[in-house]
Design an enzyme around this catalytic site. Structure first.
Site, short mmCIF file in Angstrom:
data_model
loop_
_atom_site.label_atom_id
_atom_site.label_comp_id
_atom_site.label_asym_id
_atom_site.label_seq_id
_atom_site.Cartn_x
_atom_site.Cartn_y
_atom_site.Cartn_z
N GLU A 61 -6.42 4.62 8.21
CA GLU A 61 -6.20 6.04 7.89
C GLU A 61 -7.45 6.65 7.25
O GLU A 61 -7.73 7.85 7.42
CB GLU A 61 -4.96 6.18 7.00
CG GLU A 61 -3.69 5.92 7.81
CD GLU A 61 -2.54 5.31 7.04
OE1 GLU A 61 -2.53 5.37 5.79
OE2 GLU A 61 -1.63 4.76 7.69
N LYS B 254 0.03 4.26 -0.14
CA LYS B 254 -0.60 5.43 0.51
C LYS B 254 -0.42 6.67 -0.38
O LYS B 254 -0.45 6.54 -1.59
CB LYS B 254 -0.03 5.60 1.92
CG LYS B 254 -0.10 4.28 2.72
CD LYS B 254 0.21 4.43 4.18
CE LYS B 254 0.09 3.07 4.86
NZ LYS B 254 0.27 3.13 6.30
N SER C 250 4.08 -2.34 10.17
CA SER C 250 5.54 -2.39 10.38
C SER C 250 6.16 -3.71 9.91
O SER C 250 7.14 -4.17 10.50
CB SER C 250 5.88 -2.10 11.84
OG SER C 250 5.50 -0.78 12.19
N HIS D 156 -9.27 1.12 5.43
CA HIS D 156 -7.96 1.30 6.06
C HIS D 156 -8.10 2.26 7.25
O HIS D 156 -8.89 3.20 7.19
CB HIS D 156 -6.96 1.86 5.04
CG HIS D 156 -5.55 1.81 5.53
ND1 HIS D 156 -5.04 2.72 6.43
CD2 HIS D 156 -4.55 0.92 5.30
CE1 HIS D 156 -3.79 2.40 6.71
NE2 HIS D 156 -3.46 1.31 6.03
N ASN E 161 0.87 -1.18 0.00
CA ASN E 161 0.00 0.00 0.00
C ASN E 161 0.90 1.22 0.00
O ASN E 161 1.54 1.51 1.00
CB ASN E 161 -0.89 -0.03 1.25
CG ASN E 161 -1.69 1.24 1.44
OD1 ASN E 161 -1.77 2.08 0.54
ND2 ASN E 161 -2.29 1.40 2.61
N GLY F 282 3.19 2.07 10.80
CA GLY F 282 4.18 3.14 10.66
C GLY F 282 4.93 3.48 11.93
O GLY F 282 5.59 4.53 12.01
N GLU G 122 -4.75 -5.03 10.69
CA GLU G 122 -3.71 -4.02 10.89
C GLU G 122 -3.96 -3.31 12.23
O GLU G 122 -4.79 -2.39 12.29
CB GLU G 122 -3.75 -2.99 9.76
CG GLU G 122 -3.50 -3.57 8.38
CD GLU G 122 -2.98 -2.52 7.39
OE1 GLU G 122 -1.92 -2.77 6.82
OE2 GLU G 122 -3.61 -1.48 7.24
P1 13P Z 1 3.53 0.26 7.50
O1 13P Z 1 3.98 -1.04 6.87
O2 13P Z 1 4.25 1.44 6.99
O3 13P Z 1 3.51 0.15 9.00
O4 13P Z 1 1.99 0.46 7.04
C1 13P Z 1 1.10 -0.59 7.17
C2 13P Z 1 -0.15 -0.22 6.47
O5 13P Z 1 -0.91 0.64 6.91
C3 13P Z 1 -0.45 -0.91 5.20
O6 13P Z 1 -1.75 -0.65 4.78
#
Ligand code: 13P
Length: 239
Positions: free
Chosen positions: A92, A11, A199, A90, A9, A166, A160
């Site tokens: 976010e 983002k 992560s 997601h 992803n 992150g 997740e």
């Molecule tokens: P990270 O791998 O950067 O922690 O992000 C995970 C994520 O949100 C994938 O959708």
């Protein structure tokens, strides 16, 4: 058996120059034994189809097929641009755009209707984990976000934990195993792939892929560069 998927992803990262990373991933894995999926920003989707044998996904879709929704993208448009998947729910999106479970379910249904596979994202916050309510939160999100018509063809679930995204923090393998077993038990179709996200990187991928009921990963930061993502694909192939 659920199929295995190494998903990235991107983002809100990436311009045309980033397509070289996609090509590098495709070149390094010309015939992967697992599915490789990249969800670039919508602006890159159509161009990304030239990169090679990598499945593509959108990161979000509107619940409606078309209409007066400035700035939004429909699932049909994503499919038309070359996507076969779409992330929905997601954390976010849930946080930045106040998406609730009903919205996520409607978007997932819109993805189905456009012929896309929805990668439905769920996960608890740190406060919820510390309060001991993780499995209740997961149950609620599954009940609220996953359409009743979900099958192993049209749905992937990504667990997740919000606190692991992150941050460099990763749950213990026991914690991942507990949640994934819970999700597997809950879903009617036992072949729906279950991805872990938060992560994931080359150095911890093999350990995570060895956890029961983990069928792959949804990777953020470590999917942006082929040199970081490629070993994660290889780890899944070897799991
Ligand atoms: P990270 O791998 O950067 O922690 O992000 C995970 C994520 O949100 C994938 O959708």
């Amino acid at each position: 058996m659920p199929r295995k998927i190494a998903a990235g992803n991107w983002k809100m990262n990436g311009t045309r120059a980033s397509l070289a990373e996609l090509s590098a991933i495709a070149t390094a894995h010309p015939a992967p034994s697992v599915e490789v999926l990249i969800c670039p920003p919508a602006t890159l989707l159509a161009r990304a189809t030239d990169a090679g044998a990598v499945a593509l996904g959108g990161q979000d879709c509107h619940a409606k097929t078309s209409g007066a929704h400035t700035g939004d993208v429909s699932a049909e448009m994503l499919a038309d641009a070359g996507a076969s998947y779409c992330l929905t729910g997601h954390s976010e999106r849930r946080t930045d755009h106040a998406e609730d479970d009903a919205t996520v379910a409607a978007k997932s249904q819109a993805a189905y209707d456009a012929g896309l596979t929805a990668v439905i994202c769920i996960g608890e916050t740190l406060a919820e984990r510390e309060a001991g309510t993780t499995l209740d939160i997961i149950t609620g999100q599954l009940n609220g976000s996953v359409p009743l018509t979900a099958t192993a063809t049209n749905t992937v679930i990504a667990y997740e934990p919000v606190w692991a995204i992150g941050t460099g923090l990763v749950p213990t393998t026991d914690q991942i195993a507990e949640v994934h077993a819970h999700i597997r038990t809950h879903l009617a179709d036992k072949d729906i792939p279950l991805l872990y996200g938060g992560s994931v990187k080359a150095s911890n991928a093999a350990e995570i892929f060895a956890v029961p009921n983990v069928d792959g990963a949804l990777v953020g930061g470590a999917s942006l560069k082929a040199e970081d993502f490629s070993p994660i694909i290889t780890a899944l192939e070897n799991a």
